[in-house]
Design a protein around this motif. Structure first.
Motif, PDB file in Angstrom:
ATOM      1  N   LEU B  68     104.897  -7.056  42.202  1.00  0.00           N
ATOM      2  CA  LEU B  68     106.276  -7.429  41.872  1.00  0.00           C
ATOM      3  C   LEU B  68     106.411  -7.636  40.358  1.00  0.00           C
ATOM      4  O   LEU B  68     107.319  -7.104  39.718  1.00  0.00           O
ATOM      5  CB  LEU B  68     106.636  -8.711  42.617  1.00  0.00           C
ATOM      6  N   LEU B  69     105.460  -8.408  39.805  1.00  0.00           N
ATOM      7  CA  LEU B  69     105.444  -8.614  38.344  1.00  0.00           C
ATOM      8  C   LEU B  69     105.386  -7.274  37.633  1.00  0.00           C
ATOM      9  O   LEU B  69     106.123  -7.007  36.681  1.00  0.00           O
ATOM     10  CB  LEU B  69     104.201  -9.429  37.949  1.00  0.00           C
ATOM     11  N   PHE B  70     104.487  -6.418  38.117  1.00  0.00           N
ATOM     12  CA  PHE B  70     104.282  -5.097  37.542  1.00  0.00           C
ATOM     13  C   PHE B  70     105.593  -4.315  37.531  1.00  0.00           C
ATOM     14  O   PHE B  70     105.997  -3.772  36.508  1.00  0.00           O
ATOM     15  CB  PHE B  70     103.214  -4.359  38.349  1.00  0.00           C
ATOM     16  N   ALA B  71     106.267  -4.301  38.663  1.00  0.00           N
ATOM     17  CA  ALA B  71     107.489  -3.502  38.796  1.00  0.00           C
ATOM     18  C   ALA B  71     108.561  -4.010  37.849  1.00  0.00           C
ATOM     19  O   ALA B  71     109.212  -3.236  37.131  1.00  0.00           O
ATOM     20  CB  ALA B  71     107.964  -3.538  40.247  1.00  0.00           C
ATOM     21  N   VAL B  72     108.739  -5.337  37.829  1.00  0.00           N
ATOM     22  CA  VAL B  72     109.775  -5.913  36.965  1.00  0.00           C
ATOM     23  C   VAL B  72     109.499  -5.560  35.518  1.00  0.00           C
ATOM     24  O   VAL B  72     110.382  -5.125  34.770  1.00  0.00           O
ATOM     25  CB  VAL B  72     109.838  -7.442  37.154  1.00  0.00           C
ATOM     26  N   LEU B  73     108.211  -5.710  35.102  1.00  0.00           N
ATOM     27  CA  LEU B  73     107.858  -5.446  33.718  1.00  0.00           C
ATOM     28  C   LEU B  73     107.961  -3.961  33.388  1.00  0.00           C
ATOM     29  O   LEU B  73     108.457  -3.580  32.330  1.00  0.00           O
ATOM     30  CB  LEU B  73     106.437  -5.945  33.438  1.00  0.00           C
ATOM     31  N   TRP B 362      97.907  -7.299  36.275  1.00  0.00           N
ATOM     32  CA  TRP B 362      99.164  -6.677  36.733  1.00  0.00           C
ATOM     33  C   TRP B 362     100.229  -6.752  35.644  1.00  0.00           C
ATOM     34  O   TRP B 362     100.957  -5.786  35.422  1.00  0.00           O
ATOM     35  CB  TRP B 362      99.680  -7.345  38.014  1.00  0.00           C
ATOM     36  N   VAL B 363     100.320  -7.859  34.952  1.00  0.00           N
ATOM     37  CA  VAL B 363     101.261  -7.975  33.835  1.00  0.00           C
ATOM     38  C   VAL B 363     100.914  -6.937  32.775  1.00  0.00           C
ATOM     39  O   VAL B 363     101.782  -6.253  32.229  1.00  0.00           O
ATOM     40  CB  VAL B 363     101.235  -9.405  33.249  1.00  0.00           C
ATOM     41  N   GLY B 364      99.619  -6.793  32.516  1.00  0.00           N
ATOM     42  CA  GLY B 364      99.178  -5.797  31.540  1.00  0.00           C
ATOM     43  C   GLY B 364      99.606  -4.397  31.934  1.00  0.00           C
ATOM     44  O   GLY B 364     100.192  -3.665  31.134  1.00  0.00           O
ATOM     45  N   PHE B 365      99.340  -4.038  33.205  1.00  0.00           N
ATOM     46  CA  PHE B 365      99.735  -2.704  33.673  1.00  0.00           C
ATOM     47  C   PHE B 365     101.248  -2.517  33.580  1.00  0.00           C
ATOM     48  O   PHE B 365     101.737  -1.453  33.211  1.00  0.00           O
ATOM     49  CB  PHE B 365      99.280  -2.475  35.113  1.00  0.00           C
ATOM     50  N   GLY B 366     101.960  -3.594  33.924  1.00  0.00           N
ATOM     51  CA  GLY B 366     103.416  -3.521  33.876  1.00  0.00           C
ATOM     52  C   GLY B 366     103.897  -3.219  32.462  1.00  0.00           C
ATOM     53  O   GLY B 366     104.760  -2.354  32.252  1.00  0.00           O
ATOM     54  N   LEU B 367     103.318  -3.890  31.478  1.00  0.00           N
ATOM     55  CA  LEU B 367     103.737  -3.672  30.092  1.00  0.00           C
ATOM     56  C   LEU B 367     103.338  -2.277  29.620  1.00  0.00           C
ATOM     57  O   LEU B 367     104.070  -1.627  28.872  1.00  0.00           O
ATOM     58  CB  LEU B 367     103.145  -4.759  29.192  1.00  0.00           C
ATOM     59  N   ILE B 368     102.160  -1.809  30.057  1.00  0.00           N
ATOM     60  CA  ILE B 368     101.736  -0.455  29.652  1.00  0.00           C
ATOM     61  C   ILE B 368     102.730   0.576  30.204  1.00  0.00           C
ATOM     62  O   ILE B 368     103.178   1.488  29.498  1.00  0.00           O
ATOM     63  CB  ILE B 368     100.300  -0.167  30.145  1.00  0.00           C
ATOM     64  N   GLU B 369     103.100   0.395  31.475  1.00  0.00           N
ATOM     65  CA  GLU B 369     104.087   1.298  32.075  1.00  0.00           C
ATOM     66  C   GLU B 369     105.417   1.199  31.326  1.00  0.00           C
ATOM     67  O   GLU B 369     106.101   2.197  31.102  1.00  0.00           O
ATOM     68  CB  GLU B 369     104.296   0.978  33.558  1.00  0.00           C
ATOM     69  N   CYS B 370     105.781  -0.013  30.929  1.00  0.00           N
ATOM     70  CA  CYS B 370     107.023  -0.238  30.196  1.00  0.00           C
ATOM     71  C   CYS B 370     107.010   0.547  28.893  1.00  0.00           C
ATOM     72  O   CYS B 370     107.984   1.204  28.529  1.00  0.00           O
ATOM     73  CB  CYS B 370     107.198  -1.730  29.947  1.00  0.00           C
ATOM     74  N   VAL B 371     105.849   0.505  28.222  1.00  0.00           N
ATOM     75  CA  VAL B 371     105.706   1.280  26.978  1.00  0.00           C
ATOM     76  C   VAL B 371     105.896   2.758  27.278  1.00  0.00           C
ATOM     77  O   VAL B 371     106.587   3.484  26.566  1.00  0.00           O
ATOM     78  CB  VAL B 371     104.322   1.029  26.352  1.00  0.00           C
ATOM     79  N   TYR B 372     105.295   3.186  28.399  1.00  0.00           N
ATOM     80  CA  TYR B 372     105.347   4.611  28.735  1.00  0.00           C
ATOM     81  C   TYR B 372     106.772   5.027  29.116  1.00  0.00           C
ATOM     82  O   TYR B 372     107.249   6.084  28.707  1.00  0.00           O
ATOM     83  CB  TYR B 372     104.374   4.890  29.885  1.00  0.00           C
TER      84      TYR B 372
END
Lengths: 605, 387
Positions: B68-73, B362-372
């Motif tokens: 959930l955190l990942f998706a939001v981020l 998960w927060v890290g992955f979320g932010l990486i995806e956000c960058v992408y």
């Protein structure tokens, strides 16, 4: 925009380096995995199996030790130990102890020990609360178990010696193995006791049996997960000894306050019916950890209560050795029934004057007279005539200089001197004075009471090389003949009989006639210090006036019945004063009672 | 140039619709992550002797929360993070100080902060994210000349040093070390000259023995026992020995799923947390271990690739920093269970049982995806300066 492009180029290059580094690290870890799982894999698999399986020992039940009539000399008593398993208790150990001390006495130091132990073990391992709880205490605990959760009663076995001090030395005792004795893994287990002395030690392997084992799969906490395999323990064999517990009691009582030993043996079979050593002790004390003070007092006692003096005491045999000299002389033709020596009380040999125990001399003596009166001069003379070589050989035949092999660990072999021995050990010539000393069993010669007894048995059983044993032989034993002329043996026995049964004999005062059965024997007193010429002039003090440590050792070797020897007996009293005075009466008492017992037993049959 | 000044944060349209964002997501990245998560759940299932209770179920809750955190981020606007980067760093720092002060009165290591709703919060875990955010924010406006000057490096070094000292005092050596590694890696990536790293290396070689004196006894013993685990097989060396036995006994192909003996008999301490890799390697052998580690490497490389695709400096640095963070977890943990580095209490991301670290990755992955997702966004240098 140039900065952005430049920045991007740098970060791109550096990111490529980073990816390269990540790949290198991954490959290094791949290699490490290969090393651990493939190259060292076998080693770790072995370690993993060890981790998984715990070998647990199942102690066998130790064999019983019985006397010749089936009386128990050593048995195992079930005992109950109160233990506590913290895991099963909702309460702290202190509270449990508080309640428990209402039911059974626990000393404060024990309480401290228990609390300490409890803090060390894991919750599912039990803590020993009290050993050997009585039946009443056990019932009290069991009644209150609902209030004492976690407390349980475990069964174990302790060794009990019902004969107590009467057979302490010969039966021995078991003890926790000492550090140095632990040669096998199972010996580290808390319940293992090994024979420490006596029969318990000599026949330990048989008595112990074979330990069983259980292979149990365990987890890292040591908890059993499942039982893999059980190998049952084989209990120890019961051991029937040749001892007679009634005779043990008679022997020990007869020795009384004296320090020494007494052994009774069947001259034909070698069976030892009695072996006692004084002062004695109660072997049951070794079941519990021995208090330091008691251990010290046992060890430092000048009378050495823990030593089995029958096989570990070494003495000059003194006049008992005259039997050996006489037989050597007869067999070698140097002494005949017609040989006579005139005893004047002293004999000059070279520059030395050797004295007879009787200052005014015995007059003209035959072999029989010399044995009867224990005349020293006769044997000084004859010893020189026979020579050290023949005496030494005869002594060896009769068992001197070698352990008898009666089956007690630590038996001494004594010392039988000879020409070669003196040259080898003392780097000196054998001198005539040495022969004179040897002729009356003094000088270098030492022997155990067991060896003296064996000699007596071999002389009176018709010259068979009987060997003593503590364990009932399976069949009738066959001992090879030593090849002595029966006439010579008869001559000696005549002298030995005269010692007891004829007036003037050194043990005439202890003679008995028990339903026609008489005893023969030989007294011996051995000086433990040289009597100086000055003392001789001043008159020798009676033994009773000397300090205990300076008194002569006293021996009496007996056999009975006189006409058809069955038993041989040795009584050896340390610093007893004189064989005739101290040892002979004790021997006489034991022998008479032994014969009576035998008659009783035969009568019953 | 005026264009940049007018449009404060971007010059190209980046107000992406939700659909555009979803299309922009790297789905292969998500697939790889979820594969590792499934492996982790399988190992926990095996440890529980074929039961989903309680480890697997609880871990699933955490995975759900993490996702959930990942998706939001992942679907958030990157500019938000640029805007609040320093604020978030500041909050984490304050929390660290609070923990430090509270810890003075507590017993032993104090790392947790009890908060209503969230429950236990570990500020040092939070710092792993916010430090990267703050550093990315800092370097967003930098030029190559800036990076090459000493003075420019003072602030990022301080940004790292303050939390590191606080975390070291807790004491949590592993996390402090991770923050150092991530910061050094970021300095390297933005282009600090090689010779400065050589200088740093030399300095560490000299300062290392001095730092030794400031280690706690248990930390010293961990290092010493790491050097010779056989010296103390039943004490502190136990972890390392048992870990090597478990892993080593797996062999090439492993003992099979749910067939591990060492892990099932509890020989491995912490078998569901820090040492979970040994359980996996015992049951699936060297090839299984290689597969999992290879998967981790793919996720890292993908993270780097996604960072490079971004057209803005902040995004690149943020994604690379978080990837390095993830890589540090993986390499330290696996090296630790194989006895290559001392035991420092760092979990295996996505696989180890536990919440705090799981949330961080998960927060890290979320932010990486956000960058992408926001890779086409261009952020200017001036923006950063004037903001």
């Amino acid at each position: 925009m140039s900065w952005q492009a430049e920045g991007s180029r740098v970060i791109f290059k550096r990111t490529v380096v980073l990816i390269g580094a990540l790949c290198v690290l991954t490959v290094l870890l791949f290699a490490r995995m290969f090393y651990l799982q493939v190259i060292e894999g076998a080693k770790y698999r072995t370690l993993a199996d060890k981790n998984r399986i715990s070998l647990r020992h199942l102690p066998p039940v130790r064999g019983l030790i019985l006397d010749r009539n089936g009386q128990l000399l050593a048995l195992n008593r079930k005992t109950f130990t109160a233990t506590f398993m913290p895991e099963n208790s909702p309460e702290k150990i202190d509270d449990v102890l508080k309640k428990l001390s209402l039911l059974l006495p626990i000393s404060d130091s024990e309480k401290t020990r228990i609390v300490k132990d409890a803090s060390k073990v894991r919750p599912f391992m039990s803590v020993r609360l009290k050993d050997d709880v009585s039946f009443d205490e056990m019932s009290a605990i069991q009644l209150n178990i609902p209030d004492l959760l976690g407390v349980s009663i475990d069964e174990s076995r302790i060794r009990v010696y019902p004969a107590k001090e009467y057979a302490a030395h010969v039966v021995g005792y078991v003890q926790l193995p000492a550090e140095a004795d632990i040669i096998k893994d199972f010996m580290k287990m808390p319940e293992v006791r090994l024979g420490k002395t006596g029969i318990e030690q000599a026949y330990d392997d048989q008595l112990y049996g074979t330990i069983g084992s259980q292979r149990v799969e365990i987890n890292a906490f040591g908890r059993d997960v499942r039982l893999l395999e059980t190998q049952k323990a084989v209990n120890g064999e019961n051991l029937q000894t040749t001892l007679d517990v009634r005779l043990q009691k008679i022997g020990l009582d007869a020795l009384g306050e004296q320090t020494g030993s007494a052994v009774l043996m069947n001259v034909h079979t070698g069976e030892i019916l009695m072996m006692v050593s004084t002062p004695s002790f109660d072997p049951n004390i070794f079941n519990a950890p021995l208090p330091d003070a008691l251990w010290k007092s046992l060890n430092n006692n000048p009378k050495h209560p823990l030593v089995n003096k029958a096989v570990q005491g070494l003495y000059s045999p003194g006049s008992l050795f005259k039997i050996v000299v006489a037989l050597a002389g007869l067999e070698g033709g140097d002494i005949t029934s017609a040989s006579r020596v005139n005893c004047t009380g002293a004999l000059q040999v070279g520059n030395n004057v050797f004295h007879c125990w009787r200052r005014d001399g015995h007059g003209v003596e035959s072999l029989k007279d010399a044995l009867q009166h224990s005349c020293d001069i006769y044997f000084y003379q004859m010893g020189q005539k026979v020579g050290v070589d023949k005496i030494s050989q005869m002594a060896a035949k009769l068992g001197f200089g070698a352990p008898t092999g009666v089956g007690i660990v630590g038996e001494k072999s004594g010392l039988l001197p000879s020409r070669e021995w003196k040259r080898r050990e003392k780097d000196d010539e054998w001198r005539i004075g040495d022969t004179v000393n040897l002729s009356i069993g003094q000088g270098y010669l030492t022997a155990t009471p067991m060896q003296m007894l064996q000699m007596m048995a071999r002389v009176v059983n018709g010259g068979k090389a009987v060997r003593p044993t503590l364990i009932k032989p399976k069949g009738p034993p066959v001992f090879e003949s030593l090849g002595f002329n029966p006439y010579h043996l008869a001559l000696i026995r005549k002298g030995l009989s005269a010692v007891v049964n004829e007036k003037g004999g050194t043990a005439y005062h202890v003679r008995f006639d028990s339903h026609g059965q008489k005893m023969g024997g030989k007294t011996a007193s051995t000086q433990i210090r040289r009597i100086s010429a000055k003392e001789r002039e001043e008159g020798i003090k009676p033994q009773s006036q000397l300090p205990w440590k300076e008194r002569d050792h006293a021996f009496f070797a007996a056999y009975a019945p006189e006409n058809k020897p069955e038993y041989a007996l040795i009584v050896a009293i340390e610093h007893g004063g004189g064989g005739s005075l101290t040892a002979a009466p004790i021997a006489s008492q034991i022998m008479r009672k032994a014969l009576e017992l035998k008659r009783e037993d035969e009568g019953k049959k | 140039m005026s264009l940049f000044l007018e449009n404060k944060y971007y010059y190209k349209d980046t107000d992406l619709t939700l659909k555009e964002r979803l299309v922009n997501l790297s789905w292969s990245y998500i697939a790889m992550i979820l594969t590792v998560v499934c492996i982790g759940l399988a190992v926990l299932y095996s440890i529980s002797n074929g039961s989903v209770q309680p480890l697997v179920v609880r871990q699933l809750y955490r995975v759900g929360f993490g996702f959930l955190l990942f998706a939001v981020l992942a679907l958030s606007d990157l500019r938000t993070w640029l805007k609040y980067a320093y604020w978030l760093y500041g909050i984490s720092l304050i929390l660290l100080i609070v923990v430090d002060v509270a810890g003075m009165t507590g017993m032993g290591a104090q790392r947790w902060l009890k908060l209503p709703l969230i429950g236990q919060l570990q500020p040092s875990e939070l710092m792993k994210i916010t430090l990267v955010l703050a550093l990315a924010r800092y370097f967003q406006g930098s030029s190559e000349q800036d990076v090459r000057s000493w003075r420019f490096l003072i602030i990022p070094v301080l940004m790292m040093a303050i939390p590191v000292i606080l975390i070291w005092r807790q004491p949590d050596l592993g996390t402090a070390l991770m923050l150092c590694i991530v910061t050094v890696a970021l300095l390297f990536l933005v282009g600090v000259q090689y010779w400065k790293f050589a200088l740093l290396g030399g300095f560490v070689a000299i300062a290392g023995p001095i730092a030794w004196h400031f280690l706690h006894d248990y930390q010293k013993s961990r290092v010493l026992i790491f050097l010779n685990p056989e010296s103390d097989p039943l004490g502190a060396g136990y972890h390392i020995m048992q870990s090597k036995i478990t892993l080593g006994s797996g062999g090439l192909f492993g003992k099979g799923f749910m067939q591990g003996t060492q892990s099932h008999l509890n020989f491995i301490p912490e078998n569901h947390t820090d040492f979970i890799f040994t359980v996996f390697a015992e049951e699936f052998g060297m090839f299984g271990g290689w597969f999992l580690l290879g998967l981790y490497l793919l996720i890292m490389v993908a993270g780097c690739r996604m960072a490079l695709k971004s057209r803005n400096f902040f995004g690149k640095i943020l994604a690379l920093g978080l990837t390095v963070n993830f890589a540090t977890y993986v390499f330290i943990n696996i090296a630790m269970v194989m006895g290559c580095v001392p035991v420092v209490g760092i979990p295996l991301p996505l696989v180890s049982y536990g919440g705090s670290a799981m949330a961080v990755v998960w927060v890290g992955f979320g932010l990486i995806e956000c960058v992408y997702v926001n890779r086409e966004m261009i952020l200017t240098r001036q923006v950063a300066r004037t903001e």
